[in-house]
Design an enzyme around this catalytic site. Structure first.
Site, short mmCIF file in Angstrom:
data_model
loop_
_atom_site.label_atom_id
_atom_site.label_comp_id
_atom_site.label_asym_id
_atom_site.label_seq_id
_atom_site.Cartn_x
_atom_site.Cartn_y
_atom_site.Cartn_z
CG ASN A 9 35.50 39.22 36.86
OD1 ASN A 9 35.34 38.52 35.86
ND2 ASN A 9 35.73 38.73 38.07
CE LYS A 11 32.30 38.14 39.81
NZ LYS A 11 32.13 37.84 41.21
CD GLU A 95 33.80 34.80 41.90
OE1 GLU A 95 33.91 34.81 40.66
OE2 GLU A 95 33.12 35.63 42.53
CD GLU A 163 38.14 41.54 43.27
OE1 GLU A 163 37.40 42.33 42.69
OE2 GLU A 163 38.19 40.32 43.00
N GLY A 169 30.18 40.10 45.52
CA GLY A 169 28.85 39.65 45.15
C GLY A 169 27.87 39.59 46.30
CB SER A 205 29.58 44.90 46.98
OG SER A 205 29.29 43.52 47.12
#
Ligand code: PEP
Length: 245
Positions: A9, A11, A95, A163, A169, A205
């Site tokens: 991903n 992003k 997100e 997730e 992150g 991560s």
């Protein structure tokens, strides 16, 4: 046997120059039982799809609108993703749930739009740190799966990504036992309502250094990778660890 999948991903990262990462990635992956997916920003889907054509790499979107078309400035429909060369789309990423207030019902509607346009939905679920501290992780995940997955989900049209929000992150990951607990529970929950056999990805991560131990956890069939998917050498190493698992 469930399909092993390493999905990246990107992003809101990536310009035309990032195509060089795909050139560097392709020699590191091969056709076989381990799939590779890269989900770039929408602006890069068609150029990445052109590079991936005939190669063992699928391209995905990071979101789609639930509607087929219309007055939704700035949004992208599932048909547009398909038209640009995507095979799949990430839906319900934390997100998007946080930044855009997306609910489980929104994710379910987007999932239907993805299926209607021949896209595989990569549906994301995950608890916040406060929810984990409150001891309600499994219930949160069960509720998200119940609300985000429409009837008709199959292992062929849907991939699930667990997730934990606090692991995305941050460089922090759950213990292997914590990952196993959630993945075992998701597997049982999905088996009860749908057919068995969904690919269950862990995300949060994942790096070359921790990939192999995560892929050895029960009911982990791969990873959804954010930061480490931006570098072909890191993502290639994660794909290799999964292929060897
Ligand atoms: C993600 O964005 O889905 C993700 C897992 O990010 P990271 O790997 O950077 O934690």
């Amino acid at each position: 046997m469930r399909t092993k999948i390493a999905a990246g991903n990107w992003k809101m990262n990536g310009l035309t120059e990032s195509l060089a990462e795909i050139d560097a990635l392709l020699p590191q992956i091969s056709d076989g039982q381990t799939k590779a997916i890269i989900c770039p920003p929408a602006t890069l889907i068609s150029s990445l799809a052109a590079k991936a054509s005939g190669q063992p790499l699928s391209i995905g979107g990071q979101d789609c609108h639930a509607a087929a078309s219309g007055a939704h400035t700035g949004d992208v429909s599932a048909a547009m993703l398909k038209d640009a060369g995507a095979d799949c789309v990430i839906l319900g990423h934390s997100e998007r749930r946080a930044d855009h207030g997306e609910t489980d019902a929104d994710v379910a509607a987007k999932t239907l739009a993805a299926w209607d346009n021949g896209l595989v939905a990569i549906v994301c679920v995950g608890e916040t740190e406060a929810q984990r501290d409150a001891g309600i992780t499994l219930q949160v995940i069960r509720d998200q799966l119940a609300g985000s997955l429409p009837d008709g989900a199959t292992p062929a049209n849907t991939i699930i990504a667990y997730e934990p929000v606090w692991a995305i992150g941050t460089g922090r990951t759950p213990t292997l036992d914590q990952i196993a607990e959630v993945h075992d529970d998701m597997n049982a929950t999905l088996d009860t309502r749908f057919d068995a056999g969904f690919s269950l990805l862990y995300g949060g991560s994942v790096k070359p250094g921790n990939a192999a131990e995560i892929f050895a956890v029960s009911n982990v069939d791969g990873a959804l990778v954010g930061g480490a998917s931006l570098k072909a050498s890191d993502f290639g190493a994660i794909w290799s660890a999964l292929n060897a698992a």
